[in-house]
Write an enzyme that holds these catalytic residues in place. Structure first.
Site, PDB file in Angstrom:
ATOM      1  N   ARG A  50       0.796  -1.230   0.000  1.00 42.86           N
ATOM      2  CA  ARG A  50       0.000   0.000   0.000  1.00 42.86           C
ATOM      3  C   ARG A  50       0.825   1.276   0.000  1.00 42.86           C
ATOM      4  NH1 ARG A  50      -2.676  -3.923   1.784  1.00 42.86           N
ATOM      5  NH2 ARG A  50      -0.667  -4.379   2.691  1.00 42.86           N
ATOM      6  N   THR A  51       1.790   1.342   0.906  1.00 44.56           N
ATOM      7  CA  THR A  51       2.487   2.618   1.088  1.00 44.56           C
ATOM      8  C   THR A  51       3.243   2.991  -0.182  1.00 44.56           C
ATOM      9  OG1 THR A  51       2.707   2.037   3.406  1.00 44.56           O
ATOM     10  CG2 THR A  51       4.016   3.901   2.646  1.00 44.56           C
ATOM     11  N   LYS A  79      26.017  -4.460  -1.274  1.00 45.39           N
ATOM     12  CA  LYS A  79      27.491  -4.544  -1.368  1.00 45.39           C
ATOM     13  C   LYS A  79      28.152  -3.839  -0.185  1.00 45.39           C
ATOM     14  CE  LYS A  79      26.959  -3.741  -6.323  1.00 45.39           C
ATOM     15  NZ  LYS A  79      27.147  -2.664  -7.308  1.00 45.39           N
ATOM     16  N   ARG A 100      11.230   3.904   3.312  1.00 35.92           N
ATOM     17  CA  ARG A 100      10.893   2.966   4.396  1.00 35.92           C
ATOM     18  C   ARG A 100      12.173   2.228   4.756  1.00 35.92           C
ATOM     19  NH1 ARG A 100       5.837  -1.106   4.494  1.00 35.92           N
ATOM     20  NH2 ARG A 100       4.885   0.871   5.101  1.00 35.92           N
ATOM     21  N   HIS A 128       5.018   5.820  11.557  1.00 39.07           N
ATOM     22  CA  HIS A 128       4.520   5.656  10.176  1.00 39.07           C
ATOM     23  C   HIS A 128       3.589   6.848   9.920  1.00 39.07           C
ATOM     24  CE1 HIS A 128       3.375   3.999   6.452  1.00 39.07           C
ATOM     25  NE2 HIS A 128       3.040   2.764   6.800  1.00 39.07           N
TER      26      HIS A 128
HETATM   27  N1   CP Z   1      -0.152  -0.053   5.900  1.00 38.55           N
HETATM   28  C1   CP Z   1       1.019  -0.310   5.320  1.00 38.55           C
HETATM   29  O1   CP Z   1       2.063   0.290   5.679  1.00 38.55           O
HETATM   30  O2   CP Z   1       0.983  -1.270   4.362  1.00 38.55           O
HETATM   31  P1   CP Z   1       2.205  -1.742   3.481  1.00 38.55           P
HETATM   32  O3   CP Z   1       3.209  -2.384   4.425  1.00 38.55           O
HETATM   33  O4   CP Z   1       1.665  -2.692   2.477  1.00 38.55           O
HETATM   34  O5   CP Z   1       2.826  -0.522   2.870  1.00 38.55           O
END
Ligand code: CP
Length: 302
Positions: A50-51, A79, A100, A128
């Site tokens: 999603r993110t 590496k 991320r 998040h």
């Molecule tokens: N909610 C969320 O962070 O989903 P993903 O890990 O799929 O990005």
């Protein structure tokens, strides 16, 4: 001024409300070519559906271009290239970095070594914040307000970064929190202290009882975060501890909505999907609009 979006704790109530209103605007007008000529990098050192895809959709709808990776094993970090060097390199190519990373504090660190704005797409078990903005937007859309709501969070409150961020973001809006978790996955002390200092009412439970469900405006279900456990035997003990079924919603408030950051594993039974109180798939769609708002804010665009 660096306009990185690292933690929701960096934002005032007014700034959060501004971003919620901007998300509302982008839901009405999703195709705006304000990123024409801009390149946005998505650096995902941890898996995501999603993110990453909603950020990339947001950039595409805004007329920008995307570079990046979804698997760090295919990059020079495999590496031995450091995060610092990776950020310095990508800063040569992109106007915005969406990252991320599995290390807590990685986004903050990145924001301190580059002038290119960093958007935190999740840093370990810490924060998040873009998920929080879409959660806040979802709560606002379904309840008509953000103030004076009872939010029940269920599951992995220890490692669930979406819980930590949402708790922080909601703190401006006089919530009552109910936390349901096994002893092993209790909310970290730092968040209890934060709520005590800010006079936020909260109650903790180990039972996921009808009483708790029936007093909630929002039920925020979470997955047990397998990837954060060092001992998988411990994970096995708690992985299926709470499962929400349709029958459990019988006495719930009319305005109750069920949210989940997703992915779901077993914690919401499939029979809940058809209940009009389930909102998690719409919630994920709201992520595009919330992320359009965040991207424009980071780039100081109208
Ligand atoms: N909610 C969320 O962070 O989903 P993903 O890990 O799929 O990005």
């Amino acid at each position: 001024m660096n306009r990185s979006f690292v933690s929701i704790a960096d934002y005032s109530k007014e700034e959060i409300l501004h971003l919620v209103r901007r998300a509302e605007y982008f839901e009405q007008y999703p195709n705006q070519k304000v990123l024409e000529g801009k390149v946005c990098a998505t650096l995902f050192f941890e898996p995501s559906t999603r993110t990453r895809l909603s950020f990339e959709t947001a950039v595409n709808r805004l007329g920008g271009r995307v570079i990046g990776f979804s698997d760090a094993a295919t990059t020079s970090s495999s590496k031995g290239e450091t995060l610092k060097d990776t950020i310095k390199m990508v800063s040569n190519y992109a106007d915005l970095i969406i990252m991320r990373h599995y290390l807590e504090g990685a986004a903050r660190y990145a924001s301190e070594i580059t002038d290119v704005p960093i958007i935190n797409a999740g840093d370990g078990a810490n924060q998040h914040p873009s998920q929080t903005l879409l959660d806040l937007y979802s709560i606002y859309k379904t309840q008509g307000r953000l103030t004076d709501l009872t939010i029940t969070m269920v599951g992995d409150l220890k490692y669930g970064r979406t819980v930590h961020s949402l708790l922080t973001g909601m703190s401006h809006f006089n919530p009552i929190f109910r936390f349901v978790a096994p002893e092993e996955l209790h909310l970290p002390d730092i968040y209890r202290q934060f709520m005590d200092i800010n006079n936020i009412r909260y109650y903790e439970y180990t039972d996921f009882s009808p009483e708790v469900i029936n007093q909630s405006d929002i039920l925020y279900m979470t997955r047990v975060q397998r990837e954060r456990f060092t001992d998988l035997v411990e994970y096995e003990k708690v992985k299926n501890i709470y499962v929400l079924t349709n029958a459990m919603l019988k006495g719930s408030r009319d305005n109750l909505r069920i949210l989940h950051p997703l992915p779901r594993v077993n914690e919401i039974a499939q029979d809940v999907d058809d209940n009009p109180k389930s909102y998690y798939f719409e919630q994920a769609r709201n992520g595009v609009y919330a992320r359009q708002a965040i991207i424009c804010n980071a780039l100081n665009l109208k």
